[in-house]
Design a protein around this motif. Sequence first.
Motif, mmCIF file in Angstrom:
data_model
loop_
_atom_site.group_PDB
_atom_site.id
_atom_site.type_symbol
_atom_site.label_atom_id
_atom_site.label_comp_id
_atom_site.label_asym_id
_atom_site.label_seq_id
_atom_site.Cartn_x
_atom_site.Cartn_y
_atom_site.Cartn_z
ATOM 1 N N ARG A 192 0.823 -1.340 0.001
ATOM 2 C CA ARG A 192 0.044 -0.080 -0.023
ATOM 3 C C ARG A 192 0.974 1.522 0.065
ATOM 4 N NH1 ARG A 192 -2.358 -4.036 -0.250
ATOM 5 N NH2 ARG A 192 -1.847 -3.569 -2.251
ATOM 6 N N ALA A 193 1.829 1.209 0.531
ATOM 7 C CA ALA A 193 2.768 2.447 0.996
ATOM 8 C C ALA A 193 3.524 2.693 -0.617
ATOM 9 C CB ALA A 193 3.849 2.126 1.635
ATOM 10 N N LEU A 194 3.918 1.551 -1.335
ATOM 11 C CA LEU A 194 4.521 1.738 -2.620
ATOM 12 C C LEU A 194 3.400 2.437 -3.393
ATOM 13 C CD1 LEU A 194 6.483 -1.622 -3.102
ATOM 14 C CD2 LEU A 194 7.415 0.725 -3.393
ATOM 15 N N GLU A 195 2.095 1.664 -3.546
ATOM 16 C CA GLU A 195 1.030 2.258 -4.382
ATOM 17 C C GLU A 195 0.765 3.614 -4.127
ATOM 18 O OE1 GLU A 195 -2.197 -0.399 -3.345
ATOM 19 O OE2 GLU A 195 -1.524 -1.987 -4.577
ATOM 20 N N ALA A 196 0.912 4.291 -2.887
ATOM 21 C CA ALA A 196 0.611 5.545 -2.584
ATOM 22 C C ALA A 196 1.711 6.619 -2.604
ATOM 23 C CB ALA A 196 0.112 5.740 -1.111
ATOM 24 N N GLY A 197 2.885 5.848 -2.968
ATOM 25 C CA GLY A 197 4.139 6.844 -3.131
ATOM 26 C C GLY A 197 4.856 7.296 -1.963
ATOM 27 N N VAL A 198 4.408 6.477 -0.758
ATOM 28 C CA VAL A 198 5.008 7.087 0.571
ATOM 29 C C VAL A 198 6.164 6.462 1.228
ATOM 30 C CG1 VAL A 198 3.042 8.372 0.994
ATOM 31 C CG2 VAL A 198 3.143 6.084 1.684
ATOM 32 N N LEU A 199 6.744 5.137 0.167
ATOM 33 C CA LEU A 199 7.785 4.252 0.738
ATOM 34 C C LEU A 199 8.854 5.015 0.033
ATOM 35 C CD1 LEU A 199 8.767 2.187 2.145
ATOM 36 C CD2 LEU A 199 8.208 0.601 0.306
ATOM 37 N N ASP A 200 10.060 5.521 0.761
ATOM 38 C CA ASP A 200 11.118 6.134 0.376
ATOM 39 C C ASP A 200 12.164 4.942 -0.224
ATOM 40 O OD1 ASP A 200 10.127 8.695 0.562
ATOM 41 O OD2 ASP A 200 10.404 8.371 2.795
ATOM 42 N N GLU A 201 12.441 3.946 0.338
ATOM 43 C CA GLU A 201 13.449 2.996 0.294
ATOM 44 C C GLU A 201 13.150 1.658 0.679
ATOM 45 O OE1 GLU A 201 17.205 3.983 2.326
ATOM 46 O OE2 GLU A 201 16.512 6.076 2.468
ATOM 47 N N ARG A 202 13.794 0.680 -0.134
ATOM 48 C CA ARG A 202 13.460 -0.833 0.096
ATOM 49 C C ARG A 202 14.964 -1.490 0.360
ATOM 50 N NH1 ARG A 202 10.619 0.564 -4.507
ATOM 51 N NH2 ARG A 202 12.055 -0.699 -5.774
ATOM 52 N N ARG A 203 15.089 -2.017 1.198
ATOM 53 C CA ARG A 203 16.322 -3.085 1.507
ATOM 54 C C ARG A 203 15.957 -4.276 2.017
ATOM 55 N NH1 ARG A 203 19.805 1.634 4.916
ATOM 56 N NH2 ARG A 203 19.250 3.225 3.617
ATOM 57 N N ALA A 204 16.673 -5.297 1.281
ATOM 58 C CA ALA A 204 16.286 -6.875 1.694
ATOM 59 C C ALA A 204 17.692 -7.521 1.963
ATOM 60 C CB ALA A 204 15.438 -7.366 0.518
ATOM 61 N N SER A 205 17.482 -8.558 2.711
ATOM 62 C CA SER A 205 18.584 -9.714 3.022
ATOM 63 C C SER A 205 17.791 -10.672 2.449
ATOM 64 C CB SER A 205 18.680 -9.598 4.433
ATOM 65 O OG SER A 205 17.725 -10.007 5.276
ATOM 66 N N SER A 206 18.553 -11.644 1.658
ATOM 67 C CA SER A 206 18.081 -12.839 1.331
ATOM 68 C C SER A 206 18.700 -13.941 2.052
ATOM 69 C CB SER A 206 18.753 -12.980 -0.211
ATOM 70 O OG SER A 206 18.375 -12.046 -0.963
ATOM 71 N N SER A 207 17.879 -15.240 1.866
ATOM 72 C CA SER A 207 18.224 -16.184 2.552
ATOM 73 C C SER A 207 17.822 -17.403 1.628
ATOM 74 C CB SER A 207 17.289 -16.219 3.878
ATOM 75 O OG SER A 207 17.797 -17.482 4.589
ATOM 76 N N ARG A 208 18.174 -18.594 2.185
ATOM 77 C CA ARG A 208 18.098 -19.734 1.262
ATOM 78 C C ARG A 208 16.406 -19.803 0.886
ATOM 79 N NH1 ARG A 208 20.036 -24.264 5.336
ATOM 80 N NH2 ARG A 208 18.521 -23.026 6.640
ATOM 81 N N SER A 209 16.251 -20.665 -0.123
ATOM 82 C CA SER A 209 14.930 -20.712 -0.725
ATOM 83 C C SER A 209 14.031 -21.642 0.480
ATOM 84 C CB SER A 209 14.869 -21.063 -2.053
ATOM 85 O OG SER A 209 15.259 -22.361 -2.139
#
Length: 157
Positions: A138-155
Motif C-alpha cells: 500500500r505504501a508503494l502504491e501511494a508513493g510514500v515508501l522512500d527506500e527498500r532494503r532486503a536481505s536474502s536467505s535460502r529458498s
Amino acid sequence: MSASVLYMSMSLDGYIAGLNDEPDNPGGDDFDRLHEWIVTPGGEYGRPSGPAGELFDEMNDYGAIVAGRRTVEQVDHWGGDRHGVRIFVPSHRPPDPSVANYPLVTYVSDGIASAMEQAKAAAGDRYVLVHGAYTAQRALEAGVLDERRASSSRSFG
C-alpha cells in the motif's frame, strides 16, 4: 523530515513467510530460516558480528514504525513498546479495546499516507520502519515508501 524504509528478509525464491502463516504460527513454518543471519553465536536472536551486525544496528535505528494490523496483532503490538518509539497501524477497523493499554500504538483510519505522515513527524530525524507485506504494498502504491532494503536467505523450496 525522515524517510520511510522497508527492511525485508526474503528467501531467494521471493517468499517472506513460510507455509501456514497464521496467528498461532506467525511467519509460518520454517520462518526462522529467513532470519538465521541475525542469530548470535550463542543461538539467540540479537546483534551478530561483522557486516550483519552493522546492518542489524542500522535496522534498529528507527524513530517510528508503520506496521500492518495483521503484523502487530500477531505480536500483540510488541507489548505496546518497540524500542520506545511510536507505532502507527493503518486500519479501517477500530483497534481491540486492549490497545488502549499501549499509549505508543496509534491506529490510523484515514489511510497509509496519513499513517506515514504521522510516523515521519514522530520519527524526527530518524527513519520510519515499514513492517508487513500488505502495508509495504500500500505504501508503494501511494508513493510514500522512500527506500527498500532486503536481505536474502535460502529458498523455501
